[in-house]
Design an enzyme around this catalytic site. Structure first.
Site, PDB file in Angstrom:
ATOM      1  N   HIS A 155       7.229 -79.191  45.655  1.00  0.00           N
ATOM      2  CA  HIS A 155       7.578 -77.844  46.115  1.00  0.00           C
ATOM      3  C   HIS A 155       8.225 -76.952  45.048  1.00  0.00           C
ATOM      4  CE1 HIS A 155       6.778 -79.480  50.127  1.00  0.00           C
ATOM      5  NE2 HIS A 155       6.890 -78.280  50.641  1.00  0.00           N
ATOM      6  N   GLY A 168       1.062 -78.221  45.585  1.00  0.00           N
ATOM      7  CA  GLY A 168       0.896 -78.997  46.817  1.00  0.00           C
ATOM      8  C   GLY A 168       1.026 -78.123  48.052  1.00  0.00           C
ATOM      9  N   HIS A 169       1.983 -77.218  48.007  1.00  0.00           N
ATOM     10  CA  HIS A 169       2.163 -76.259  49.097  1.00  0.00           C
ATOM     11  C   HIS A 169       1.879 -74.875  48.543  1.00  0.00           C
ATOM     12  CE1 HIS A 169       3.612 -73.965  52.405  1.00  0.00           C
ATOM     13  NE2 HIS A 169       4.316 -74.926  52.968  1.00  0.00           N
ATOM     14  N   GLU A 193       1.627 -80.965  61.113  1.00  0.00           N
ATOM     15  CA  GLU A 193       1.815 -79.533  61.441  1.00  0.00           C
ATOM     16  C   GLU A 193       0.522 -78.792  61.132  1.00  0.00           C
ATOM     17  OE1 GLU A 193       5.094 -78.977  58.655  1.00  0.00           O
ATOM     18  OE2 GLU A 193       6.499 -79.105  60.316  1.00  0.00           O
ATOM     19  N   GLU A 217       3.358 -73.597  64.885  1.00  0.00           N
ATOM     20  CA  GLU A 217       4.611 -73.288  64.199  1.00  0.00           C
ATOM     21  C   GLU A 217       4.782 -71.784  64.002  1.00  0.00           C
ATOM     22  OE1 GLU A 217       5.077 -75.479  60.520  1.00  0.00           O
ATOM     23  OE2 GLU A 217       6.673 -74.131  59.860  1.00  0.00           O
ATOM     24  N   CYS A 220       6.143 -70.216  61.617  1.00  0.00           N
ATOM     25  CA  CYS A 220       5.761 -69.823  60.249  1.00  0.00           C
ATOM     26  C   CYS A 220       4.251 -69.675  60.095  1.00  0.00           C
ATOM     27  CB  CYS A 220       6.234 -70.874  59.239  1.00  0.00           C
ATOM     28  SG  CYS A 220       7.990 -70.783  58.897  1.00  0.00           S
ATOM     29  N   CYS A 245      12.644 -73.421  57.679  1.00  0.00           N
ATOM     30  CA  CYS A 245      11.675 -72.457  57.158  1.00  0.00           C
ATOM     31  C   CYS A 245      11.467 -71.279  58.092  1.00  0.00           C
ATOM     32  CB  CYS A 245      10.346 -73.131  56.841  1.00  0.00           C
ATOM     33  SG  CYS A 245       9.553 -73.938  58.223  1.00  0.00           S
TER      34      CYS A 245
END
Lengths: 640, 640
Positions: B140, B189-190, B316, B332, B334, B412
């Site tokens: 991250h 990765g994200h 998720e 979610e 987000c 988040c």
């Protein structure tokens, strides 16, 4: 004292629907499963069960064995046990020298794998003898012993041969020494040995067997932290199971204080079966009351319409009240089988038609659906809705397969079906000194220890006339199924009035003489079923049943689309036959239905109300689903 | 080239519904979240975010720090970034010296935590500087940089202060050197930094920022085995994520070849947002087509009625087409926010009302439901059905909580809601050289870079008249929402005929002059919604909507039992007001309904058809659910 007890394995020679299934098990399932145990079945996961026993014997004699001498699950031995048990029951129905010789040879191999002190388990014997009984939570040694005790009892009952029985009595004494004489702590991670010890006690009269069963049942949950302590003293693990998840292990409280059916469903209900057996055997009212509470927890709040139980894949477990998802159901075949075991033992505490109703529900639906009609493929998981593309595909639906696989690495369910089908008579018929109990309707010849003899003629579950021809009379107790709101009994052709035969707790009791005929006529009208509105998944839904059979709608009979199909409120349900490429005699049901017009509209959501056209929908018995290729299936349908 | 672009943060001064929310964010959410970052919020999980930055700075200077100098998730820094971004937007709406000073101080702390070479991440700086960029899959670092770049842009836009912007340009150059100059393998990765780099490029004009965004987007999935190789060369892990699950990581194929929205929903849609932004910025038709495919995959097959996306808790993530369970939904907050980001960038490729429709659906339902009406509690997970006793209780429903918790260890969503609400104008209004685009209806004053100025007066989403008073004219593009089958436009009190204002792809275009008034009247009639019959979970169900609002039925308004409630087919839906202990102005809907009589019957299943009584059912806007204590909630209702 027991109200009555299960018929012996030799009491019932089957015919009709059950007879066909027993023959299928004999002709297909037992040979196929044996080929699996020997690693000779083509395109099937390696089993290695018999090799494990051979290697364990070699290890005990100090012979060289390969490094991978043990293969499979820690409870791999139980596959052999369940196969022997099924084969034993089958042998008592269908004598077969060749099969008997095969079993004898396997028993020799097993006997050779028993340690001098009586210990018997190939995983520990091959891999690490020092670790015996140090991981009761995960180790399954007592579970495997239990299954082998059941096999030993069955084979002795079927053939009179006691080699395996002696092996398992010796094994029992070893366990007795360890837990009773030497007072080691602990109780089985996976209940099973308790119910087996009670069987062994009944057969052998050995009081250690009863004492050990009582011990394991009574000590369970008294120290809910036992498995934590066990793990703390251990530097290895089989699966890294959580020792604090005492619900999973039915170890949160002493069994007499347990109120809800929780945790791994098979473990739970094997335990409850032993509890009910012990309660009836010892007239333990407190234990009996606990069993009744747990029975109600399952059947009134945590059971599918099919008799499937344990609704979540997470831990193969019970969840909470009214949480019964159709599509992500687990409803393991073995758990439904366990429910029949439990029901049968509850009948020994109290003769009540409710138990037979549930046993029947589980057998004809959740259990039989576990096996392909040809006996060659099996489901562990028995969902009530399957939509290819989602089922077996989405992460949450990976376990809900649209077609039956051949065999599993964890092969608990297939031999469990085989042993249940082959011993169906034990669950169908019960007896005490003066009465024959017909708990389930099963065509064939019945001859009981109390001297009564009769035949039962019926095409049940597809026909609802059951004719009993009495050869040797006595008292006959007939269950009137809960589904049959109307029914009639004719004695020697004369209709009995309802005052003659007022049912008591779902049974009618008749005195019958040699030569009498008793005809029970039940209501076989197809009917809609509705669920309690406490089940969120089932609001606005209806299902179709006939007799003990739950029906389902498959795409193959319904234009490959059951999602746009709803049943018509109060519509007709008509029975028909032979349209569906299913075995002869399978009755299908045609229902008045509505089909929503699908449009080319790509919208996921719309404010256009669906437009429907009248149509007919075809339902087939749930146990036959998934036999005609991958397609959609639904038990619970919308209706309007 | 871009059809139009988002309005600047200073373009919109809100009033009405949005204004109230922006004030709530300023008055409650931002101060509360800051107290969390400082570990000063009572009864709340420790955050340690600011301490992490302080300790990282100390570590860089060689000062002593405690052994637990870093605390929290590996992406803990991003909480500070999102808070600064929200605070920045809020400052541009509501100047506040004290808040600005707080942000300045925090920026000083952050700047001090930046390494000399530009690297910025407290986890690695405190714990192990040698491990930088060795775990792109889980680490991250680029994600945190992305959020901090967004914060830097926002704070510069809001205040003109460039300290954080300079920090993040330096950080960007460090990343550029590592991945471009030094040609290290790998991609985030994200995803998140991609969309942030494009923002940074737009603000700074720095070509490295664009080049780096393009690089990360273009290289993604070209080597689907990158993360496996990365893991093979590494002896540590943060979460032991599976590097072969390339779908989870949107890395199974190069982005231009991706067809279905898969994997972790927030990761996916942050990536698609950057792709759409890049496609519009560089006129990349192939990339734009890929974005369109992914957009359709989401909105036509994988999105809840509420605009919630990512239907499973497992990862998720998105699952498969039409798998949209109500009760086990993840959805979610987000991810719904990300869908608005994506829709807004799609509007820069093509002005089409569909994008605004979806943004609005997500905002007024899935996003706003994420925050309690008082701004003090938050949902991550936004199910469409909650039944206490099952929801939050069964293993499969643990994540579906009946009431909002205060704060999460993984925090988040709350700051994400805050930054979206505070920057609502960017999504509501767009512009190009000669046109003002009103994508969403948002009361307040609008002044664009192209010189146009107007006010918007409306009580939308509760009122459906939207009045624009033009101060400085030009072209006005008004979105006609898909839900509004009828609508009317009056220019200076004169009704325009449909030929005057034929909509093009969901927008009407008007030329307006200084002093003009434009009144748009939409259809606010409550309406039933139906789902495609391809969604198994939703067959036989209907939902109630009004304007952009999805409604739901809660127990508190409906005798604490919504499970025995079904709506009447074609029944009336009447709007009412002020009965429901919800904030003033909240419109509720009363629906003709039927209530199934419950009996004392303990049966789980019965053949008695349910008996119903007529009644009225009360629905409230979905975003207000769970504000009146724990109770049942359902969006999709049975109807008959």
């Amino acid at each position: 004292m027991k109200t009555q007890h299960q018929a012996s394995i030799s009491a019932y020679k089957a015919d009709g629907f059950i007879g066909k299934y027993q023959r299928l098990v004999k002709d297909v399932v037992i040979p196929y499963q044996y080929s699996v145990l020997c690693d000779q079945a083509p395109d099937t996961e390696k089993s290695h069960v018999i090799s494990n026993f051979i290697n364990a014997g070699k290890a005990l004699r100090g012979d060289q064995i390969p490094e991978d001498g043990f293969y499979g699950m820690v409870f791999q031995d139980s596959d052999a046990a369940k196969w022997i048990e099924a084969a034993a029951y089958s042998l008592s129905l269908f004598p077969d020298e060749k099969l008997e010789k095969t079993v004898d040879e396997l028993i020799d191999i097993i006997a050779a794998a028993q340690d001098e002190d009586g210990y018997l388990n190939t995983y520990y014997t091959i891999k690490d003898r020092d670790k015996r009984f140090t991981n009761l939570q995960e180790g399954h040694e007592l579970y495997c012993s239990g299954h082998m005790m059941e096999a030993a009892c069955a084979y002795y009952e079927a053939t009179g041969k006691d080699k395996l029985l002696q092996v398992m009595l010796k094994n029992m004494e070893h366990i007795y020494r360890y837990f009773i004489t030497e007072k080691h702590d602990g109780y089985p991670g996976h209940p099973e040995v308790e119910l087996a010890l009670l069987k062994l006690y009944r057969l052998s009269g050995n009081p250690h067997s009863l004492e050990l069963a009582e011990h394991f049942i009574n000590i369970r949950g008294v120290d809910p932290h036992f498995y934590e302590k066990e793990k703390a003293g251990r530097d290895w693990s089989v699966w890294n199971n959580d020792p604090t998840d005492t619900d999973y292990l039915q170890a949160s409280a002493p069994v007499r204080e347990q109120k809800d059916a929780v945790g791994h469903a098979v473990r739970a209900v094997y335990l409850y079966t032993a509890m009910a057996d012990l309660a009836a055997s010892t007239d333990d009212k407190e234990l009996s009351a606990a069993c009744r509470r747990l029975w109600e927890s399952i059947t009134r709040r945590r059971m599918y319409l099919t008799g499937g139980i344990g609704s979540t894949v997470i831990g193969e477990a019970f969840t909470v009240d009214y949480d019964l998802p159709n599509d992500t159901a687990y409803a393991e075949t073995c758990a439904a089988i366990a429910l029949i075991f439990f029901g049968s033992r509850m009948l020994e505490n109290e003769v009540d038609g409710e138990y037979g109703d549930i046993c029947e529900r589980a057998f004809y639906n959740a259990v039989l659906a576990g096996m392909q009609l040809d006996g060659k493929r099996f489901f562990y998981v028995n969902p009530l809705e399957v939509i290819p593309g989602i089922s077996g595909a989405a992460q949450t639906h990976k376990h809900d397969l649209p077609v039956r696989p051949k065999w599993y690495a964890c092969a608990c369910c297939p031999p469990n079906v085989a042993r249940l089908v082959s011993s169906f008579g034990k669950y169908a018929y019960g007896e005490n000194e003066d009465t024959a109990f017909c708990h389930l309707f099963a065509a064939g010849e019945v001859s009981l220890e109390n001297g009564m003899k009769f035949t039962c003629e019926t095409n049940y579950p597809y026909d609802f006339e059951i004719l009993y021809r009495i050869e040797k009379g006595g008292n006959l107790a007939l269950r009137i199924p809960g589904f049959s709101k109307t029914w009639q009994i004719d004695l020697n052709g004369r209709k009995l009035s309802q005052t003659d035969v007022t049912p008591k707790k779902g049974y009618v009791y008749l005195s019958v003489s040699d030569g009498d005929t008793v005809r029970l006529t039940l209501d076989g009208t197809p009917r809609f079923q509705y669920a309690s509105s406490k089940v969120p998944e089932l609001t606005g839904k209806t299902a179709v049943c006939r007799g003990p059979l739950v029906y389902c709608f498959e795409g193959v009979d319904n234009q490959d689309d059951i999602l746009s199909l709803s049943l018509r409120k109060g519509g007709a349900l008509n029975i028909s036959d032979g349209q569906s490429a299913l075995p002869e005699g399978t009755v299908t049901i045609t229902a008045d239905a509505l089909r929503t017009q699908t449009t080319d509209d790509a919208d996921l959501y719309t404010d256009k109300a669906p437009v429907t056209n009248s149509c007919q929908a075809v339902a087939v018995p749930y146990y036959t689903w998934g036999n005609r290729g991958e397609n959609q299936m639904r038990v619970w349908m919308d209706y309007q």
